[in-house]
Design a protein around this motif. Structure first.
Motif, mmCIF file in Angstrom:
data_model
loop_
_atom_site.group_PDB
_atom_site.id
_atom_site.type_symbol
_atom_site.label_atom_id
_atom_site.label_comp_id
_atom_site.label_asym_id
_atom_site.label_seq_id
_atom_site.Cartn_x
_atom_site.Cartn_y
_atom_site.Cartn_z
ATOM 1 N N VAL A 326 -48.427 57.051 -71.498
ATOM 2 C CA VAL A 326 -48.414 57.937 -72.625
ATOM 3 C C VAL A 326 -47.246 57.716 -73.263
ATOM 4 N N ALA A 327 -46.065 57.052 -72.759
ATOM 5 C CA ALA A 327 -44.573 56.748 -73.591
ATOM 6 C C ALA A 327 -43.766 56.120 -72.806
ATOM 7 N N PRO A 328 -42.700 55.272 -73.249
ATOM 8 C CA PRO A 328 -41.732 54.632 -72.818
ATOM 9 C C PRO A 328 -40.914 55.625 -72.111
ATOM 10 N N ALA A 329 -40.492 55.304 -70.958
ATOM 11 C CA ALA A 329 -39.313 56.210 -70.401
ATOM 12 C C ALA A 329 -37.821 55.841 -70.755
ATOM 13 N N ALA A 330 -37.602 55.817 -72.162
ATOM 14 C CA ALA A 330 -36.697 55.308 -72.842
ATOM 15 C C ALA A 330 -35.396 56.162 -72.604
ATOM 16 N N TRP A 331 -35.901 57.725 -72.281
ATOM 17 C CA TRP A 331 -34.813 58.529 -72.078
ATOM 18 C C TRP A 331 -33.966 58.294 -70.607
ATOM 19 N N TYR A 332 -34.587 57.584 -69.728
ATOM 20 C CA TYR A 332 -34.208 57.607 -68.415
ATOM 21 C C TYR A 332 -32.943 56.999 -68.020
ATOM 22 N N ALA A 333 -32.621 55.890 -68.772
ATOM 23 C CA ALA A 333 -31.261 54.993 -68.583
ATOM 24 C C ALA A 333 -31.029 54.424 -69.741
ATOM 25 N N PRO A 334 -29.840 53.876 -70.062
ATOM 26 C CA PRO A 334 -29.445 53.239 -71.397
ATOM 27 C C PRO A 334 -30.331 51.945 -71.529
ATOM 28 N N GLY A 335 -30.491 51.025 -70.189
ATOM 29 C CA GLY A 335 -31.157 49.914 -70.219
ATOM 30 C C GLY A 335 -32.708 49.914 -70.769
ATOM 31 N N PHE A 336 -33.247 50.974 -70.889
ATOM 32 C CA PHE A 336 -34.662 51.365 -71.079
ATOM 33 C C PHE A 336 -34.752 51.931 -72.781
ATOM 34 N N CYS A 337 -33.464 52.164 -73.362
ATOM 35 C CA CYS A 337 -33.588 53.064 -74.548
ATOM 36 C C CYS A 337 -34.272 52.034 -75.672
ATOM 37 N N SER A 338 -33.978 50.833 -75.684
ATOM 38 C CA SER A 338 -34.543 50.030 -76.717
ATOM 39 C C SER A 338 -35.841 48.933 -76.213
ATOM 40 N N MET A 339 -36.372 49.489 -75.141
ATOM 41 C CA MET A 339 -37.447 48.666 -74.640
ATOM 42 C C MET A 339 -38.840 48.665 -75.595
ATOM 43 N N ALA A 340 -39.458 47.632 -75.513
ATOM 44 C CA ALA A 340 -40.684 47.594 -76.286
ATOM 45 C C ALA A 340 -41.752 48.365 -75.277
ATOM 46 N N ALA A 341 -42.716 48.784 -75.863
ATOM 47 C CA ALA A 341 -43.928 49.582 -75.290
ATOM 48 C C ALA A 341 -45.394 49.174 -75.331
ATOM 49 N N PRO A 342 -45.523 47.855 -75.186
ATOM 50 C CA PRO A 342 -46.696 47.310 -75.708
ATOM 51 C C PRO A 342 -48.077 48.015 -74.590
ATOM 52 N N LEU A 343 -47.710 48.483 -73.473
ATOM 53 C CA LEU A 343 -48.496 49.095 -72.633
ATOM 54 C C LEU A 343 -48.926 50.579 -72.764
ATOM 55 N N VAL A 344 -48.120 51.197 -74.000
ATOM 56 C CA VAL A 344 -48.840 52.704 -74.122
ATOM 57 C C VAL A 344 -50.170 52.636 -74.478
ATOM 58 N N GLY A 345 -51.032 53.633 -73.885
ATOM 59 C CA GLY A 345 -52.450 53.571 -74.099
ATOM 60 C C GLY A 345 -53.073 52.960 -72.981
ATOM 61 N N GLN A 346 -52.494 52.025 -72.088
ATOM 62 C CA GLN A 346 -53.093 51.502 -71.053
ATOM 63 C C GLN A 346 -53.473 52.459 -69.836
ATOM 64 N N ARG A 347 -54.519 52.245 -69.032
ATOM 65 C CA ARG A 347 -54.843 53.283 -67.900
ATOM 66 C C ARG A 347 -54.240 52.498 -66.790
ATOM 67 N N VAL A 348 -53.929 53.116 -65.620
ATOM 68 C CA VAL A 348 -53.619 52.838 -64.458
ATOM 69 C C VAL A 348 -54.437 53.646 -63.317
ATOM 70 N N PRO A 349 -55.599 53.083 -63.260
ATOM 71 C CA PRO A 349 -56.362 53.819 -62.270
ATOM 72 C C PRO A 349 -55.815 53.979 -60.768
ATOM 73 N N GLY A 350 -56.258 55.305 -60.164
ATOM 74 C CA GLY A 350 -55.462 55.390 -58.984
ATOM 75 C C GLY A 350 -54.283 56.186 -58.898
ATOM 76 N N ALA A 351 -53.758 56.248 -60.166
ATOM 77 C CA ALA A 351 -52.380 57.083 -60.269
ATOM 78 C C ALA A 351 -52.394 58.616 -59.874
ATOM 79 N N ARG A 352 -53.475 59.121 -60.107
ATOM 80 C CA ARG A 352 -53.904 60.720 -60.057
ATOM 81 C C ARG A 352 -53.888 60.753 -58.478
ATOM 82 N N GLU A 353 -54.736 59.923 -57.953
ATOM 83 C CA GLU A 353 -54.980 59.989 -56.594
ATOM 84 C C GLU A 353 -53.641 60.018 -55.750
ATOM 85 N N ALA A 354 -52.762 58.887 -56.186
ATOM 86 C CA ALA A 354 -51.686 58.687 -55.421
ATOM 87 C C ALA A 354 -50.699 59.983 -55.566
ATOM 88 N N CYS A 355 -51.032 60.813 -56.421
ATOM 89 C CA CYS A 355 -49.918 62.201 -56.707
ATOM 90 C C CYS A 355 -50.666 63.047 -55.644
#
Length: 355
Positions: A326-355
């Motif tokens: 749903v969003a880039p983790a641009a807030w996480y560390a300076p190295g990610f603050c300007s990352m492109a985010a082409p995968l926003v909207g993509q599904r990651v099947p199995g993520a809910r089960e992993a939690c």
């Protein structure tokens, strides 16, 4: 993607500063890790320090004495503790002094505690002014967060610098034991290095067809990792043992050797940008509450140029309910603050089960 965000935010109201705070995070006008953002982060860390000092002065002093002596040595650590009310300024002065020394001596500014080579996780902000503030913020944030997490517990404080401290060393073997106790899946261990000799575990290192990954038991961030390619780097038990004996990093340090796990074929389109392999990891942080475990953070680390997710160059926040990025983790560390985010909207099947 606003629908899933609102839905999850409503469900997570019991943890207002948890998952939904990340879902709703918006960058300041100048952007993440700008000078204004770093001033705001430093102010928050300083305010939290002042709150702890005002509400738990004795406990904070006990923590400070242990933590400062551990990280800065007996004399310096004790002197720092005597200056407890101005700890934010002291930590900033130490950080800026180290930065000045590196500039004058023309030393490499990379801290080996953060990896064997520079990585995106610990890069400073791009702006020089923001980087100077970041130097003051990072040690203070680590310091006060450690106190909030475990107070003046001596074993926990020791674990901030060495995982073998206390009655329960948090080594690879400890975590493997926890996973095994609940029947969790993990890479198959085939060998154990005791610091001087290699011992087969289970079927042994010569069995199977997988490459092997050797990891130092008391290490982190992939420091010391070795990949042994089957048929290239080794064919026998003795080949691996000779290589480890010749590596100074492994002298006297236990390690584990497990089968190398590869991502499923065809997974690239779901978890990585064009041109990258499917190497990735799901970073799941939970909090135990009276109502049970709550998920505070679910982040996908991806776009890895090497075999390990420690080399990730992109991170995305995952909506647990829809399993959607749903969003880039641009807030996480300076190295990610300007990352492109082409995968926003993509599904990651199995993520809910992993939690």
């Amino acid at each position: 993607h606003r629908g899933p965000l609102v839905c999850l935010a409503v469900q997570m109201r019991a943890v207002p500063w948890g998952f939904n705070a990340q879902l709703e995070a918006r960058p300041p006008a100048a952007g993440w890790y700008s000078t204004a953002d770093m001033l705001s982060r430093l102010a928050l860390a300083t305010a939290l320090f002042c709150y702890c000092l005002a509400t738990q002065p004795l406990r904070l002093a006990r923590f400070a004495l242990q933590y400062n002596r551990l990280w800065h040595g007996g004399f310096t650590g004790t002197a720092m503790t005597l200056l407890l009310p101005v700890t934010p300024a002291v930590l900033a002065a130490i950080a800026w002094g180290e930065r000045l020394k590196q500039f004058v001596m023309r030393e490499d500014g990379w801290d080996p505690r953060f990896g064997e080579e520079p990585c995106i996780w610990y890069q400073p902000p791009p702006s020089k002014a923001a980087a100077i503030i970041y130097d003051a913020f990072r040690p203070l944030a680590d310091w006060v967060a450690a106190f909030v997490l475990f107070g003046d517990n001596p074993v926990a404080i020791d674990h901030t610098i060495r995982n073998t401290a206390g009655p329960t060393p948090c080594t690879k073997e400890y975590w493997y034991g926890l996973l095994d106790s609940v029947g969790a899946r993990r890479p198959l261990q085939l060998g154990s290095w005791d610091g001087a000799a290699l011992r087969d575990v289970g079927r042994g290192v010569e069995s199977g067809g997988c490459d092997l990954v050797c990891k130092i038991s008391d290490s982190y961030l992939g420091i010391g990792d070795i990949v042994f390619k089957r048929g290239v780097d080794f064919a026998t038990h003795g080949d691996i043992e000779a290589a480890l004996r010749a590596d100074a990093r492994y002298a006297g340090r236990p390690a584990v050797l497990c089968e190398m796990v590869q991502p499923c074929a065809g997974l690239e389109a779901s978890v990585s940008s064009d041109g990258h392999s499917a190497v990735h990891s799901l970073d799941i942080v939970t909090l135990r509450t009276r109502e049970g475990a709550k998920v505070l953070s679910l982040v996908l680390w991806t776009d890895c140029p090497s075999w390990t997710s420690h080399s990730a160059t992109a991170g995305y926040l995952v909506d647990i309910e829809s399993e959607t990025l749903v969003a880039p983790a641009a807030w996480y560390a300076p190295g990610f603050c300007s990352m492109a985010a082409p995968l926003v909207g993509q599904r990651v099947p199995g993520a809910r089960e992993a939690c």
